[in-house]
Motif scaffolding. Structure first.
Motif, PDB file in Angstrom:
ATOM      1  N   LEU A  75      28.296  20.195  -2.920  1.00 22.20           N
ATOM      2  CA  LEU A  75      29.104  20.022  -4.130  1.00 22.20           C
ATOM      3  C   LEU A  75      30.555  19.713  -3.779  1.00 22.20           C
ATOM      4  N   LEU A  76      31.042  20.275  -2.694  1.00 17.02           N
ATOM      5  CA  LEU A  76      32.399  19.957  -2.250  1.00 17.02           C
ATOM      6  C   LEU A  76      32.511  18.478  -1.888  1.00 17.02           C
ATOM      7  N   GLY A  77      31.422  17.928  -1.314  1.00 10.95           N
ATOM      8  CA  GLY A  77      31.411  16.506  -0.996  1.00 10.95           C
ATOM      9  C   GLY A  77      31.492  15.628  -2.224  1.00 10.95           C
ATOM     10  N   VAL A  78      31.005  16.127  -3.369  1.00  2.21           N
ATOM     11  CA  VAL A  78      31.098  15.368  -4.612  1.00  2.21           C
ATOM     12  C   VAL A  78      32.550  15.204  -5.031  1.00  2.21           C
ATOM     13  N   LEU A  79      33.370  16.216  -4.742  1.00  2.00           N
ATOM     14  CA  LEU A  79      34.768  16.216  -5.178  1.00  2.00           C
ATOM     15  C   LEU A  79      35.657  15.325  -4.321  1.00  2.00           C
ATOM     16  N   VAL A  80      35.193  14.947  -3.134  1.00  2.00           N
ATOM     17  CA  VAL A  80      36.012  14.126  -2.228  1.00  2.00           C
ATOM     18  C   VAL A  80      35.827  12.648  -2.579  1.00  2.00           C
ATOM     19  N   PRO A  81      36.881  11.932  -2.953  1.00  2.00           N
ATOM     20  CA  PRO A  81      36.738  10.507  -3.280  1.00  2.00           C
ATOM     21  C   PRO A  81      36.352   9.690  -2.049  1.00  2.00           C
ATOM     22  N   THR A  82      35.580   8.646  -2.273  1.00  2.00           N
ATOM     23  CA  THR A  82      35.102   7.827  -1.153  1.00  2.00           C
ATOM     24  C   THR A  82      36.245   7.136  -0.418  1.00  2.00           C
ATOM     25  N   THR A  83      37.324   6.824  -1.131  1.00  2.00           N
ATOM     26  CA  THR A  83      38.465   6.188  -0.457  1.00  2.00           C
ATOM     27  C   THR A  83      39.102   7.116   0.570  1.00  2.00           C
ATOM     28  N   ALA A  84      39.011   8.427   0.343  1.00  2.00           N
ATOM     29  CA  ALA A  84      39.601   9.383   1.282  1.00  2.00           C
ATOM     30  C   ALA A  84      38.797   9.491   2.573  1.00  2.00           C
ATOM     31  N   THR A  85      37.523   9.119   2.522  1.00  2.00           N
ATOM     32  CA  THR A  85      36.676   9.214   3.709  1.00  2.00           C
ATOM     33  C   THR A  85      36.593   7.903   4.487  1.00  2.00           C
ATOM     34  N   ALA A  86      37.152   6.832   3.941  1.00  2.00           N
ATOM     35  CA  ALA A  86      37.002   5.521   4.574  1.00  2.00           C
ATOM     36  C   ALA A  86      37.658   5.481   5.955  1.00  2.00           C
ATOM     37  N   LEU A  87      38.880   5.966   6.065  1.00  2.00           N
ATOM     38  CA  LEU A  87      39.574   5.926   7.359  1.00  2.00           C
ATOM     39  C   LEU A  87      38.919   6.845   8.395  1.00  2.00           C
ATOM     40  N   PRO A  88      38.549   8.103   8.047  1.00  2.00           N
ATOM     41  CA  PRO A  88      37.798   8.903   9.031  1.00  2.00           C
ATOM     42  C   PRO A  88      36.493   8.239   9.460  1.00  2.00           C
ATOM     43  N   LEU A  89      35.810   7.597   8.510  1.00  2.00           N
ATOM     44  CA  LEU A  89      34.574   6.897   8.865  1.00  2.00           C
ATOM     45  C   LEU A  89      34.863   5.730   9.810  1.00  2.00           C
TER      46      LEU A  89
END
Length: 277
Positions: free
Chosen positions: A111-125
């Motif tokens: 559920l915490l992953g639902v709250l994280v916007p995909t744009t915020a994970t793009a650079l770590p990815l």
């Protein structure tokens, strides 16, 4: 005044529907116009019908790369959503039907992953993909879209509404193992849920923009969203690209309409799962 309440609701729904369809309507009108008519005629009016000529121009641009982008989007969204939905259904089924130590805490992380916007994970990815060496490849975009936290949550809810525990116990009593119980008994019951999650994920991947922007440099790997963006940037120097972007945008809507129209009965069933006991 029951009829007034109903009329008010219908009016509000009609206004909301018209507002939602307004951009698509404008796109339909604009894609039929030549470049000169695009700027000299009202937005919601037809001029000379040039849709076929516009499609031919889109097809001819840069050796027909638009349809390469089209194929890429179909692969990213179609295959990616199908695989992601199957993984998601298995995870949701496991969270619903099995018990293990720390299950609810793990589900809280989902559920915490639902709250994280995909744009915020793009650079770590991107940094992870760079370490693995898959930057600027098909896999750099395909693998991340297989993760769908909201789908896991939705799959758990739909599993509790679609799959009775008694049916699973009966299958186990007949000697079926856990894998066979899932594939032969639970999965057919979860097909409306699978389609519902597939539609959500297909739409999200089809409209995905920031992740391909970060990951890809090769135009031959671009999805439609990124490819049309590059054309739009060129439109500042070459106005004819504006017409290409408009026609290409109209063509890019077609798969979404086809998928939703063909699967809407499953989607409606999935959205109402568990509402009636």
């Amino acid at each position: 005044m029951k009829w007034m309440s109903r009329a008010t609701v219908n009016i509000l729904l009609t206004v909301a529907t018209l507002y939602t369809l307004l951009p698509l309507t404008w796109l339909l009108f604009a894609s039929t116009k030549s470049l000169s008519d695009l700027y000299s005629t009202p937005g919601f009016a037809f001029a000379d019908f040039n849709l076929i000529a516009n499609i031919r121009a889109v097809s001819a641009e840069n050796g027909g790369i638009f349809f390469r982008w089209y194929l890429n989007s179909v692969l990213y969204a179609g295959v990616g959503a199908a695989v992601s939905s199957f993984i998601t259904i298995m995870c949701g089924y496991a969270f619903d039907k099995y018990q293990w130590l720390g299950k609810e805490k793990m589900f809280g992380l989902v559920l915490l992953g639902v709250l994280v916007p995909t744009t915020a994970t793009a650079l770590p990815l991107y940094l992870l993909a760079s370490k693995v060496g898959v930057v600027n490849t098909f896999w750099a975009v395909f693998i991340p879209v297989l993760v769908h936290p909201f789908g896991v949550y939705l799959a758990r809810v739909l599993s509790s509404g679609y799959v009775p525990g008694e049916v699973l116990e009966a299958a186990r009593s007949d000697g079926a193992g856990e894998i066979r119980t899932f594939t032969r008994v639970a999965l057919p019951m979860l097909m409306p849920a699978f389609v519902t999650i597939f539609l959500f994920q297909f739409t999200a991947i089809w409209n995905n923009f920031f992740l391909p922007l970060v990951m890809l440099n090769d135009q031959k790997l671009y999805p439609l969203s990124l490819g049309l963006f590059t054309w739009e940037k060129q439109g500042n120097a070459f106005p004819e690209f504006h017409s290409l972007v408009i026609t290409g945008s109209l063509l890019s809507v077609v798969p979404l309409l086809v998928v939703f129209m063909s699967l809407q009965r499953f989607w409606k069933a999935g959205m109402t799962a568990g509402s009636v006991k």
